[in-house]
Design an enzyme around this catalytic site. Structure first.
Site, short mmCIF file in Angstrom:
data_model
loop_
_atom_site.label_atom_id
_atom_site.label_comp_id
_atom_site.label_asym_id
_atom_site.label_seq_id
_atom_site.Cartn_x
_atom_site.Cartn_y
_atom_site.Cartn_z
N ALA A 165 0.82 -1.22 0.00
CA ALA A 165 0.00 0.00 0.00
C ALA A 165 0.85 1.27 0.00
O ALA A 165 0.44 2.28 -0.56
CB ALA A 165 -0.93 -0.01 1.21
N GLN B 141 -6.88 -0.48 5.36
CA GLN B 141 -7.47 -1.04 6.57
C GLN B 141 -8.97 -1.29 6.42
O GLN B 141 -9.63 -1.71 7.36
CB GLN B 141 -7.22 -0.12 7.77
CG GLN B 141 -5.76 0.05 8.14
CD GLN B 141 -5.15 -1.20 8.79
OE1 GLN B 141 -5.85 -2.15 9.16
NE2 GLN B 141 -3.83 -1.22 8.92
N SER C 45 -3.33 -3.57 0.42
CA SER C 45 -2.13 -4.33 0.78
C SER C 45 -2.52 -5.76 1.15
O SER C 45 -3.47 -5.95 1.92
CB SER C 45 -1.46 -3.65 1.98
OG SER C 45 -0.33 -4.37 2.36
N HIS D 158 -0.79 -8.02 2.91
CA HIS D 158 -0.41 -8.57 4.22
C HIS D 158 -1.33 -8.11 5.36
O HIS D 158 -1.17 -8.53 6.50
CB HIS D 158 1.06 -8.32 4.53
CG HIS D 158 1.43 -6.93 4.95
ND1 HIS D 158 1.54 -6.55 6.27
CD2 HIS D 158 1.74 -5.83 4.24
CE1 HIS D 158 1.91 -5.28 6.34
NE2 HIS D 158 2.03 -4.81 5.10
N THR E 140 9.03 -7.12 -13.26
CA THR E 140 8.42 -8.44 -13.42
C THR E 140 7.37 -8.66 -12.33
O THR E 140 7.64 -8.42 -11.15
CB THR E 140 9.50 -9.53 -13.31
OG1 THR E 140 10.47 -9.28 -14.33
CG2 THR E 140 8.93 -10.92 -13.49
N CYS F 218 4.20 1.06 11.88
CA CYS F 218 5.14 1.66 10.95
C CYS F 218 5.89 2.82 11.56
O CYS F 218 6.93 3.21 11.09
CB CYS F 218 4.39 2.17 9.72
SG CYS F 218 3.11 1.05 9.22
N1 PMP Z 1 -1.79 2.57 4.71
C1 PMP Z 1 -2.34 2.13 5.86
C2 PMP Z 1 -3.63 2.72 6.34
C3 PMP Z 1 -1.70 1.12 6.58
O1 PMP Z 1 -2.25 0.66 7.71
C4 PMP Z 1 -0.48 0.59 6.10
C5 PMP Z 1 0.26 -0.47 6.88
N2 PMP Z 1 0.57 -0.08 8.19
C6 PMP Z 1 0.03 1.08 4.91
C7 PMP Z 1 -0.64 2.07 4.24
C8 PMP Z 1 1.32 0.55 4.33
O2 PMP Z 1 1.10 -0.71 3.80
P1 PMP Z 1 2.30 -1.62 3.25
O3 PMP Z 1 2.93 -2.23 4.45
O4 PMP Z 1 1.63 -2.62 2.37
O5 PMP Z 1 3.21 -0.73 2.49
#
Ligand code: PMP
Length: 412
Positions: free
Chosen positions: A83, A192, A212, A214, A252, A338
Site C-alpha cells: 500500500a 485497513q 495491501s 499482508h 516483473t 510503521c
Molecule cells: N496505509 C495504511 C492505512 C496502513 O495501515 C499501512 C500499513 N501499516 C500502509 C498504508 C502501508 O502498507 P504496506 O505495508 O503494504 O506498504
C-alpha cells in the site's frame, strides 16, 4: 474456521492482537502460492513457452479475483509492492501528470498513514501545495471544511477510508460526492478497510484506491492500486521499468505473491458477513470487559463510525509503553507499527485533541481471523491486572488523586 495460526515454540503462548500491523499468511493462501515458487516459476511476460503462459494465466486469474472482490474491472488493478507504493504512485503520479497545468494543490488529512504524509511533505518540498485537514475529537473530517479547502487549483483529494490506529471510517460517500461535484480526483487509502467493511468504490466516486495483501492474510510484499478506467484516471508512472502493467508500474510481476493476494481476497469474500458479526461481538466484549474492570478507560475514535477490528483505548495515568511491556505474551501496539519505533506520540491521537495523558496511555488492540473469545477474556483479565499494578506506582495517578487537573498540565 478450519485454519489457525501456525504455532511454533517461539509463538506458542503468544496472543496476537496486532492485526492492523500485519496478519499471518493464511495457510490456504500459502498452499496456493507454493507451486509458483519452484515449479511453475515462469516469467509471466515470457510469451514463447508453456511456463510463461502458465504464469501469465495465474496472474490474469489473480487480477480477475481481486477485481471481483472489489467489484471493478480486472484492467483497473495494478500490482504494487504494497500500500505504501500504491499511495506513492497515486499521489506523485496524479500530482506530476503531464501535461502540467496550474493545478498544484492536494488535500489530505492530518491523520493519514505516514506513507501518505511523507509523500505529501516531499511534494511540498518540490513546490506543490498541500492542505492537511484537521479532524474532530472522533477522528472525523468535516466535509464542509473540505468543501471550503477545494480551490480551482486543487487536483487531488486523498483521504484514507479507515484509520489504522483508531479504525475510524471517514464519510466516504459525502467526500466522493463533493469531489465529483467540484471536478477533483479522489484517492483513498483503503488498506485497513478491505475485509472489514463493505467497500463501494463506484458509490464513493473513487478514482484511485490503495490496498495491501499482508493486512488481509496474504503475503507481504504485494499490494494493489485501483485505477479507475472510466472516466479515465491519468497519472505519470513512478517506476517505468520494462513497461509491464501497461507502463504504469514496470517490473516483473511476482506471480506467487499475486496468487496469494488473490486467494486472500477469495477467502475474505467467502467469510465476510459471518466474520464481521463475530469480530463485532469480540470487539464489544473486549471494550465492555475493559470498562467494567476500569471505569477510567476511554475509547479513542468515533464509536458510531469505525470498524470493530480496531479497539484503541486509553488507560489514563499509566504509560502505554509500560502497559505493552507488562502485557508480555499479548502482542499489542501503542501506535501504528510503521512509526512506533520512532517513539513519538501518535500523530493521529494528537490530531484528535485527545488529552496528552490519554495519548501516552493508549493501546491499540487489533482483532482478527484467529482471535477467540478465550483470547479476549484473557486480554481483559491480564490488561486490567497490569494497568491496576502500574497505576498504583504512577506519579500521575497520585497527582490526580490529590486533585491536580492533569488536563491543564502542559507536558514537555
Ligand atoms: N496505509 C495504511 C492505512 C496502513 O495501515 C499501512 C500499513 N501499516 C500502509 C498504508 C502501508 O502498507 P504496506 O505495508 O503494504 O506498504
Amino acid at each position: 474456521m478450519t485454519v489457525n495460526i501456525v504455532k511454533t515454540q517461539q509463538t506458542d503462548n503468544l496472543i496476537y492482537l496486532d492485526y492492523p500491523a500485519t496478519t499471518p499468511c493464511d495457510s490456504r493462501v500459502f498452499e496456493k502460492m507454493a507451486p509458483y515458487f519452484c515449479n511453475l516459476f515462469g516469467n509471466p511476460h515470457s510469451n514463447n513457452h508453456a511456463l510463461g503462459w502458465a504464469a501469465h494465466d495465474a496472474v490474469e486469474a489473480a487480477y480477475a479475483q481481486i477485481a471481483g472482490f472489489l467489484r471493478v474491472a480486472p484492467k483497473e488493478i495494478i500490482f504494487t509492492s504494497g500500500a505504501s507504493e500504491a499511495n506513492l504512485i497515486a499521489l506523485r503520479g496524479v500530482m506530476t501528470k503531464l501535461p502540467r497545468t496550474d493545478k498544484n494543490h492536494l488535500i489530505t488529512t492530518e491523520t493519514e498513514h505516514k506513507s501518505i504524509l511523507t509523500c505529501c511533505k516531499q511534494l511540498e518540498s518540490e513546490g506543490f501545495q498541500v492542505t492537511y485537514l484537521p479532524v474532530d475529537e472522533h477522528g472525523l473530517i468535516d466535509v464542509a471544511a473540505l468543501a471550503s479547502a477545494i480551490t480551482e487549483r486543487t487536483l487531488l483529494v486523498s483521504i484514507g477510508t479507515v484509520n489504522n490506529e483508531t479504525g475510524v471510517i471517514q464519510p466516504m460517500e459525502q467526500i466522493g460526492r463533493l469531489c465529483h461535484e467540484r471536478g477533483v480526483t479522489f484517492h483513498t487509502d483503503a488498506t485497513q478497510a478491505a475485509g472489514k467493511m463493505q467497500i463501494d468504490l463506484a458509490k464513493w466516486n473513487v478514482a484511485l484506491a490503495s490496498f495491501s495483501a499482508h493486512k488481509i492474510y496474504g503475503p507481504k510484499g504485494i499490494g494493489a492500486l485501483y485505477l479507475r478506467s472510466a472516466p479515465a484516471t491519468k497519472l505519470r508512472p513512478v517506476q517505468v521499468g520494462g513497461g509491464q502493467q501497461r507502463g504504469i508500474r514496470g517490473g516483473t510481476i511476482p506471480v506467487p505473491l499475486c496468487v496469494g493476494f488473490a486467494e486472500a481476497c477469495r477467502i475474505l469474500q467467502d467469510d465476510f458477513a459471518s466474520e464481521l458479526v463475530r469480530i463485532a461481538e469480540l470487539s464489544a466484549r473486549l471494550f465492555d470487559g475493559l470498562c467494567k474492570s476500569d471505569p477510567l478507560v476511554k475509547m479513542n475514535g468515533a464509536p458510531h463510525s469505525k470498524v470493530p477490528h480496531i479497539v484503541n483505548v486509553g488507560f489514563p495515568f499509566v504509560e502505554g509503553e509500560s502497559i505493552a511491556m507488562g502485557l508480555g505474551n499479548l502482542c499489542v501496539s501503542t501506535g501504528s507499527a510503521c512509526s512506533s519505533d520512532q517513539l513519538e506520540s501518535s500523530h493521529v491521537l494528537r490530531a484528535m485533541h485527545v488529552d496528552d495523558y490519554y495519548v501516552q496511555s493508549s493501546i491499540r488492540f487489533g482483532l482478527g481471523r484467529f482471535t477467540t473469545k478465550e483470547d479476549v477474556d484473557y486480554t481483559i483479565a491480564k490488561t486490567s491486572e497490569v494497568v491496576a499494578r502500574l497505576r498504583e506506582m504512577s506519579p500521575l495517578w497520585e497527582m490526580h488523586q490529590s486533585g491536580v487537573d492533569l488536563g491543564r498540565v502542559q507536558w514537555k
